[in-house]
Scaffold this motif. Structure first.
Motif, PDB file in Angstrom:
ATOM      1  N   GLU A 189       0.858  -1.187   0.000  1.00 50.38           N
ATOM      2  CA  GLU A 189       0.000   0.000   0.000  1.00 50.38           C
ATOM      3  C   GLU A 189       0.894   1.238   0.000  1.00 50.38           C
ATOM      4  N   ARG A 190       0.595   2.186  -0.884  1.00 47.57           N
ATOM      5  CA  ARG A 190       1.377   3.426  -0.964  1.00 47.57           C
ATOM      6  C   ARG A 190       0.406   4.590  -1.063  1.00 47.57           C
ATOM      7  N   ALA A 191       0.534   5.546  -0.162  1.00 51.03           N
ATOM      8  CA  ALA A 191      -0.361   6.702  -0.186  1.00 51.03           C
ATOM      9  C   ALA A 191       0.455   7.987  -0.010  1.00 51.03           C
ATOM     10  N   TYR A 192       0.036   9.012  -0.738  1.00 48.37           N
ATOM     11  CA  TYR A 192       0.739  10.297  -0.761  1.00 48.37           C
ATOM     12  C   TYR A 192      -0.224  11.422  -0.397  1.00 48.37           C
ATOM     13  N   GLN A 193       0.327  12.499   0.123  1.00 49.55           N
ATOM     14  CA  GLN A 193      -0.415  13.735   0.314  1.00 49.55           C
ATOM     15  C   GLN A 193       0.156  14.765  -0.649  1.00 49.55           C
ATOM     16  N   ALA A 194      -0.732  15.424  -1.380  1.00 42.41           N
ATOM     17  CA  ALA A 194      -0.310  16.427  -2.366  1.00 42.41           C
ATOM     18  C   ALA A 194      -1.163  17.682  -2.185  1.00 42.41           C
ATOM     19  N   VAL A 195      -0.534  18.833  -2.266  1.00 40.57           N
ATOM     20  CA  VAL A 195      -1.263  20.101  -2.256  1.00 40.57           C
ATOM     21  C   VAL A 195      -1.313  20.590  -3.700  1.00 40.57           C
ATOM     22  N   ALA A 203       4.809  20.076  -3.721  1.00 42.80           N
ATOM     23  CA  ALA A 203       4.191  19.776  -2.420  1.00 42.80           C
ATOM     24  C   ALA A 203       3.651  18.347  -2.450  1.00 42.80           C
ATOM     25  N   LEU A 204       4.553  17.384  -2.325  1.00 40.93           N
ATOM     26  CA  LEU A 204       4.200  15.969  -2.419  1.00 40.93           C
ATOM     27  C   LEU A 204       4.957  15.190  -1.348  1.00 40.93           C
ATOM     28  N   HIS A 205       4.201  14.396  -0.581  1.00 41.23           N
ATOM     29  CA  HIS A 205       4.787  13.653   0.546  1.00 41.23           C
ATOM     30  C   HIS A 205       4.227  12.241   0.577  1.00 41.23           C
ATOM     31  N   ALA A 206       5.108  11.236   0.546  1.00 42.35           N
ATOM     32  CA  ALA A 206       4.704   9.829   0.641  1.00 42.35           C
ATOM     33  C   ALA A 206       4.525   9.492   2.113  1.00 42.35           C
ATOM     34  N   TYR A 207       3.291   9.632   2.607  1.00 44.22           N
ATOM     35  CA  TYR A 207       3.101   9.549   4.052  1.00 44.22           C
ATOM     36  C   TYR A 207       2.861   8.136   4.557  1.00 44.22           C
ATOM     37  N   MET A 224      -1.954  14.642 -11.956  1.00 46.25           N
ATOM     38  CA  MET A 224      -2.709  15.767 -11.401  1.00 46.25           C
ATOM     39  C   MET A 224      -2.660  16.970 -12.346  1.00 46.25           C
ATOM     40  N   ALA A 225      -1.530  17.194 -13.005  1.00 42.90           N
ATOM     41  CA  ALA A 225      -1.452  18.272 -14.004  1.00 42.90           C
ATOM     42  C   ALA A 225      -2.359  17.955 -15.191  1.00 42.90           C
ATOM     43  N   HIS A 226      -2.457  16.676 -15.537  1.00 44.67           N
ATOM     44  CA  HIS A 226      -3.274  16.261 -16.679  1.00 44.67           C
ATOM     45  C   HIS A 226      -4.742  16.609 -16.473  1.00 44.67           C
ATOM     46  N   ILE A 227      -5.244  16.530 -15.241  1.00 45.95           N
ATOM     47  CA  ILE A 227      -6.647  16.869 -14.987  1.00 45.95           C
ATOM     48  C   ILE A 227      -6.813  18.332 -14.578  1.00 45.95           C
ATOM     49  N   GLY A 228      -5.749  19.128 -14.751  1.00 43.28           N
ATOM     50  CA  GLY A 228      -5.847  20.564 -14.538  1.00 43.28           C
ATOM     51  C   GLY A 228      -5.582  21.034 -13.128  1.00 43.28           C
ATOM     52  N   HIS A 229      -4.935  20.174 -12.304  1.00 39.67           N
ATOM     53  CA  HIS A 229      -4.677  20.543 -10.915  1.00 39.67           C
ATOM     54  C   HIS A 229      -3.257  20.153 -10.511  1.00 39.67           C
ATOM     55  N   PRO A 230      -2.266  20.837 -11.089  1.00 32.61           N
ATOM     56  CA  PRO A 230      -0.870  20.489 -10.783  1.00 32.61           C
ATOM     57  C   PRO A 230      -0.524  20.778  -9.336  1.00 32.61           C
ATOM     58  N   LEU A 231       0.549  20.147  -8.888  1.00 33.23           N
ATOM     59  CA  LEU A 231       0.997  20.329  -7.519  1.00 33.23           C
ATOM     60  C   LEU A 231       1.581  21.722  -7.329  1.00 33.23           C
ATOM     61  N   ILE A 232       1.253  22.324  -6.215  1.00 31.85           N
ATOM     62  CA  ILE A 232       1.865  23.599  -5.864  1.00 31.85           C
ATOM     63  C   ILE A 232       3.375  23.401  -5.735  1.00 31.85           C
ATOM     64  N   GLY A 233       4.122  24.313  -6.332  1.00 33.11           N
ATOM     65  CA  GLY A 233       5.576  24.270  -6.240  1.00 33.11           C
ATOM     66  C   GLY A 233       6.250  23.391  -7.267  1.00 33.11           C
TER      67      GLY A 233
END
Length: 341
Positions: free
Chosen positions: A182-188, A304-308, A265-274
């Motif tokens: 299982e791999r989960a990330y938090q992205a802003v 703003a991406l973190h593999a939490y 996320m960029a592909h659906i129009g919501h790229p990561l901040i930074g």
């Protein structure tokens, strides 16, 4: 079934071919060692003179095995690694004889390569683990089974020996479809996806710049299947029309392609901040933020991406292990500023 073959066995093991044994020596031996070594590794050991059959050294991998043959394999001492160990601080979440789990900070490259031959996670692990690295493919080095981009922070597991390396690599290759991985990330991200949860199923391949990835129309060529599941966890700066300035999104990987979350996320129009590679055209959106959020966002020098979260089956014990790393300070500072909107 044979006992695991490690350097602790005095690097020597003797096997007797069963009555039904047949075929090539390298194929038979790889099967007898139950996946501890790849066939390529076994083949290399034979060619190096590390295998005897009935007391005679055999260097031909395709030599036929016969019922009753006594096969002795002697592991050479692991070679010193090409990368040298460096005293780089590590945040260790867990460690035993088979593996180590760390929380990688943003800014740390995982593996030595062009432009980053020193100062990497591999250099740090060689120094930290020392003699507990029993050798991956005959070299005393850590077994990297997955990677995080240089500027992505979060949980990583690394193997210390061949057996752990193969078991973990198989789990990551399966992407958790049949096992506990299982791999989960938090992205802003900028804005808010139209759906609060969904799946992005879009093949990824190389862009014109070989270091970048892009969504491809179909699989084929260098394009490979890529699937990301996302869920919007928090929304910031909401407007009456249900749009918002930014969101905290949890992403879970069904595949693990280079830059997958960033590109999807960029592909659906919501790229990561930074994100300088896939969200550069959105940087002016920061001008719509009030202070101090505007300054905080503009001074973030990484995506703003973190593999939490990371879960996997321990290669030796079979125990399912779960690890979490709290969101790092730079991302938490951004979240606090956005929550105040």
């Amino acid at each position: 079934m044979t006992e695991p073959f490690t350097q602790a066995d005095d690097a020597r093991k003797e096997l007797i071919a069963a009555d039904h044994a047949e075929g090539r020596l390298d194929v038979w031996l790889a099967a007898e060692l139950e996946g501890e070594f790849s066939r390529n590794r076994v083949k290399a050991l034979i060619e190096q003179g590390a295998v005897e059959v009935n007391g005679a050294t055999i260097t031909e991998p395709k030599r036929k095995i016969r019922p009753g043959d006594t096969v002795t394999i002697v592991l050479p001492e692991p070679e010193d690694p090409e990368p040298q160990g460096e005293d780089i601080p590590l945040e260790v979440l867990y460690e035993d004889d088979d593996l180590i789990v760390i929380s990688k900070p943003a800014g740390l490259v995982v593996h030595p390569g062009a432009g980053n031959w020193t100062g990497t996670l591999v250099n740090a692990l060689i120094h930290h683990c020392g003699d507990s690295l029993s050798g991956i493919g005959g070299v005393r080095r850590p077994g990297i089974v997955h990677r995080l981009d240089k500027e992505t922070s979060g949980v990583m597991v690394v193997a210390k020996n061949d057996l752990a390396h193969r078991h973990l690599a198989d789990q990551f290759a399966d992407h958790g479809r049949t096992g506990p991985l299982e791999r989960a990330y938090q992205a802003v991200v900028w804005g808010r996806p139209r759906n609060l949860h969904g799946t992005i199923d879009a093949p990824l391949g190389r862009a014109h710049d070989r270091t970048r990835r892009a969504v491809k129309r179909h699989e084929g060529g260098d394009a490979r299947e890529a699937i990301t599941h996302y869920e919007v966890m928090e929304r910031y700066g909401e407007n009456p029309d249900a749009t918002c300035l930014a969101s905290l999104v949890e992403c879970r990987l069904e595949t693990g392609r280079t830059h997958q979350i960033r590109v999807h996320m960029a592909h659906i129009g919501h790229p990561l901040i930074g994100d300088p590679e896939y969200g550069g055209s959105y940087r002016t959106k920061a001008n719509r933020l009030p202070e101090p959020a505007r300054t905080i966002v503009n001074t973030l020098h990484r995506q703003a991406l973190h593999a939490y979260l990371l879960a996997f089956e321990h290669p030796a014990t079979g125990e399912v292990m779960h690890f979490e790393a709290p969101i790092p300070e730079d991302m938490e500072t951004i979240l606090e500023a956005l929550r105040s909107l």
